[in-house]
Design an enzyme around this catalytic site. Structure first.
Site, PDB file in Angstrom:
ATOM      1  CD  GLN A   1      -0.671  -1.015   3.576  1.00  0.00           C
ATOM      2  OE1 GLN A   1      -2.142  -0.975   3.309  1.00  0.00           O
ATOM      3  NE2 GLN A   1      -0.172  -1.308   4.747  1.00  0.00           N
TER       4      GLN A   1
ATOM      5  CG  HIS B   1      -4.745   3.054  19.349  1.00  0.00           C
ATOM      6  ND1 HIS B   1      -4.223   4.054  18.763  1.00  0.00           N
ATOM      7  CD2 HIS B   1      -4.832   1.904  18.341  1.00  0.00           C
ATOM      8  CE1 HIS B   1      -3.843   3.911  17.604  1.00  0.00           C
ATOM      9  NE2 HIS B   1      -4.215   2.732  17.269  1.00  0.00           N
TER      10      HIS B   1
ATOM     11  CG  ASP C   1      -0.919   2.222  14.843  1.00  0.00           C
ATOM     12  OD1 ASP C   1      -1.072   2.217  15.945  1.00  0.00           O
ATOM     13  OD2 ASP C   1      -1.972   1.741  14.018  1.00  0.00           O
TER      14      ASP C   1
ATOM     15  CD  GLU D   1       1.073  -3.743   9.896  1.00  0.00           C
ATOM     16  OE1 GLU D   1       0.182  -3.133  10.341  1.00  0.00           O
ATOM     17  OE2 GLU D   1       0.839  -3.597   8.489  1.00  0.00           O
TER      18      GLU D   1
ATOM     19  N   GLY E   1      -1.513 -11.679   8.701  1.00  0.00           N
ATOM     20  CA  GLY E   1      -2.154 -11.992   9.937  1.00  0.00           C
ATOM     21  C   GLY E   1      -2.965 -13.366   9.488  1.00  0.00           C
TER      22      GLY E   1
ATOM     23  CG  ASP F   1      -5.324  -2.141  15.401  1.00  0.00           C
ATOM     24  OD1 ASP F   1      -5.895  -1.442  14.698  1.00  0.00           O
ATOM     25  OD2 ASP F   1      -4.455  -1.589  15.856  1.00  0.00           O
ATOM     26  CB  SER F   2      -7.650  -5.486   9.970  1.00  0.00           C
ATOM     27  OG  SER F   2      -8.817  -5.344  10.005  1.00  0.00           O
ATOM     28  CB  THR F   3      -6.397  -1.774   6.599  1.00  0.00           C
ATOM     29  OG1 THR F   3      -5.914  -3.150   6.319  1.00  0.00           O
ATOM     30  CG2 THR F   3      -5.391  -0.714   6.639  1.00  0.00           C
TER      31      THR F   3
HETATM   32  N1  AAT Z   1      -4.285   1.131  14.843  1.00  0.00           N
HETATM   33  C1  AAT Z   1      -5.041   1.859  14.051  1.00  0.00           C
HETATM   34  C2  AAT Z   1      -4.762   1.733  12.614  1.00  0.00           C
HETATM   35  C3  AAT Z   1      -5.248   0.842  11.751  1.00  0.00           C
HETATM   36  S1  AAT Z   1      -4.039   0.185  10.879  1.00  0.00           S
HETATM   37  C4  AAT Z   1      -4.392  -1.494  10.272  1.00  0.00           C
HETATM   38  C5  AAT Z   1      -3.067  -2.250   9.982  1.00  0.00           C
HETATM   39  O1  AAT Z   1      -3.399  -3.559   9.466  1.00  0.00           O
HETATM   40  C6  AAT Z   1      -2.179  -1.506   8.885  1.00  0.00           C
HETATM   41  O2  AAT Z   1      -0.974  -1.029   9.388  1.00  0.00           O
HETATM   42  C7  AAT Z   1      -2.069  -2.637   7.818  1.00  0.00           C
HETATM   43  O3  AAT Z   1      -0.898  -2.603   7.240  1.00  0.00           O
HETATM   44  C8  AAT Z   1      -2.431  -3.806   8.664  1.00  0.00           C
HETATM   45  N2  AAT Z   1      -2.873  -4.964   7.839  1.00  0.00           N
HETATM   46  C9  AAT Z   1      -3.776  -4.958   6.811  1.00  0.00           C
HETATM   47  N3  AAT Z   1      -4.090  -6.007   6.229  1.00  0.00           N
HETATM   48  C10 AAT Z   1      -3.320  -7.086   7.132  1.00  0.00           C
HETATM   49  C11 AAT Z   1      -2.870  -8.336   7.108  1.00  0.00           C
HETATM   50  N4  AAT Z   1      -3.496  -9.263   6.248  1.00  0.00           N
HETATM   51  N5  AAT Z   1      -2.326  -8.900   8.133  1.00  0.00           N
HETATM   52  C12 AAT Z   1      -1.542  -8.214   9.083  1.00  0.00           C
HETATM   53  N6  AAT Z   1      -1.646  -6.932   8.860  1.00  0.00           N
HETATM   54  C13 AAT Z   1      -2.561  -6.383   8.065  1.00  0.00           C
HETATM   55  C14 AAT Z   1      -6.617   0.428  11.657  1.00  0.00           C
HETATM   56  C15 AAT Z   1      -7.366   1.283  10.858  1.00  0.00           C
HETATM   57  C16 AAT Z   1      -9.024   1.100  10.776  1.00  0.00           C
HETATM   58  C17 AAT Z   1      -9.624   1.736   9.773  1.00  0.00           C
HETATM   59  C18 AAT Z   1      -9.898   3.255   9.525  1.00  0.00           C
HETATM   60  N7  AAT Z   1     -10.703   3.404   8.592  1.00  0.00           N
END
Ligand code: AAT
Length: 295
Positions: free
Chosen positions: A45, A76, A100, A120, A152, A170-172
């Site tokens: 990304q 958090h 993060d 992550e 993950g 805690d995913s995207t």
């Molecule tokens: N702590 C609040 C921020 C997040 S970040 C979510 C993280 O998930 C990102 O750093 C991303 O790289 C990671 N991620 C995505 N897919 C995977 C995966 N398959 N395995 C491991 N990590 C992953 C959350 C934001 C919330 C949404 C806001 N709109």
């Protein structure tokens, strides 16, 4: 008197550069950019960090808001303290995503947690946090934190049965690398690696976003766990300012048996979480109840 340029310390919000997150084709959220700090394209990304006048430093992934200095504490604290204060004695915690470090920071406020493992997918997120978000990166640098860079979905598949007391997803958003973290198959694997009495807490998007099928994701959680509850909270920099998380377990209720002794100690350190908020976060407006009625 005139625009000073986006990199100037006293840039005027009337001019200069603005960031806009487009939630969909109809709605967006904007911030005045004081200074752009970092921009890299990782294999997964695009990772950007900028300084905003309204919300402090901001981390975006593929242009979408991940966290800001000003309101990261809400997300958090809630994703961490709610499951950890319901579980009788959480010793081993897994955080998926969360590169993060903010979730780790909150998880490790609990002395009973012996180890918190973070999985992550993108090392560029971890590096950006270490460089630009020292208040979050304390979690990454904690002696009881263990950082694993990888997917993950794979990590959970390869973890032994009953390995963790609490799993925090805690995913995207469910696009790009995050898609697999919302599936029923994934939640079933999470259940397998939870010890008896285990809890999963998963980031579940905004109840206002009609283009995201909330009932489907909660339904996927329900495929794996007997009790699934939605928790809500207010996060001004996230789409619609109103967020949801899924609390799932086979035995635990999300607020009937909060460990009050530990909760009273934790609420002295938090900016959003307290015992009343914990209980109130499971009170849902009717439109959300209706969305989840068949789950
Ligand atoms: N702590 C609040 C921020 C997040 S970040 C979510 C993280 O998930 C990102 O750093 C991303 O790289 C990671 N991620 C995505 N897919 C995977 C995966 N398959 N395995 C491991 N990590 C992953 C959350 C934001 C919330 C949404 C806001 N709109």
């Amino acid at each position: 008197p005139y625009a000073l340029g986006a990199d100037s310390d006293n840039a005027s919000p009337s001019f200069d550069l603005w960031y806009q997150e487009r939630h969909n084709d109809e709605i967006s959220f904007g911030l005045h950019v004081k200074k752009t700090l970092h921009s890299v394209q990782s294999p997964f990304q695009r990772v950007d960090v900028f300084e905003s006048t309204g919300f402090g430093r901001v981390l975006t992934l593929d242009g979408l808001m991940m966290c800001s200095d000003r309101d990261e504490f809400v997300y958090h604290e809630m994703i961490s303290h709610v499951p950890l204060l319901v579980h009788r004695k959480p010793r081993r915690v897994l955080v998926i995503g969360g590169g993060d470090g903010g979730t780790l920071r909150e998880v490790l406020r609990h002395d009973c947690v012996e180890e918190a493992v973070l999985c992550e997918i993108d090392s560029e997120v971890v590096d950006a946090a270490r460089q630009y978000f020292p208040a979050l990166a304390v979690g990454l640098n904690h002696p009881r934190a263990k950082i694993h860079i990888g997917d993950g979905v794979e990590f959970v598949k390869n973890s032994p049965k009953g390995e963790f007391d609490v799993v925090i997803v805690d995913s995207t958003d469910p696009i790009g690398p995050g898609v697999g973290l919302f599936s029923g198959e994934f939640y079933n694997q999470v259940k397998r690696i939870l010890a008896p009495g285990g809890i999963v807490m998963a980031q579940c998007e905004s109840p206002w976003e009609n283009k995201f099928d909330l009932a489907k994701v909660y339904g996927n959680l329900k495929e794996a766990f007997t009790s699934v509850y939605s928790m809500v909270g207010t996060i001004p920099s996230y789409p619609y300012g109103y967020w949801s998380w899924g609390f799932a377990s086979d035995v635990q209720h999300p607020f009937e048996k909060i460990d009050l002794e530990r909760a009273k100690a934790i609420e002295k350190t938090t900016k959003y979480y307290n015992i009343d908020i914990h209980r109130g976060a499971f009170a849902l407006p009717n439109f959300l109840r209706q969305k989840l009625a068949h789950v």
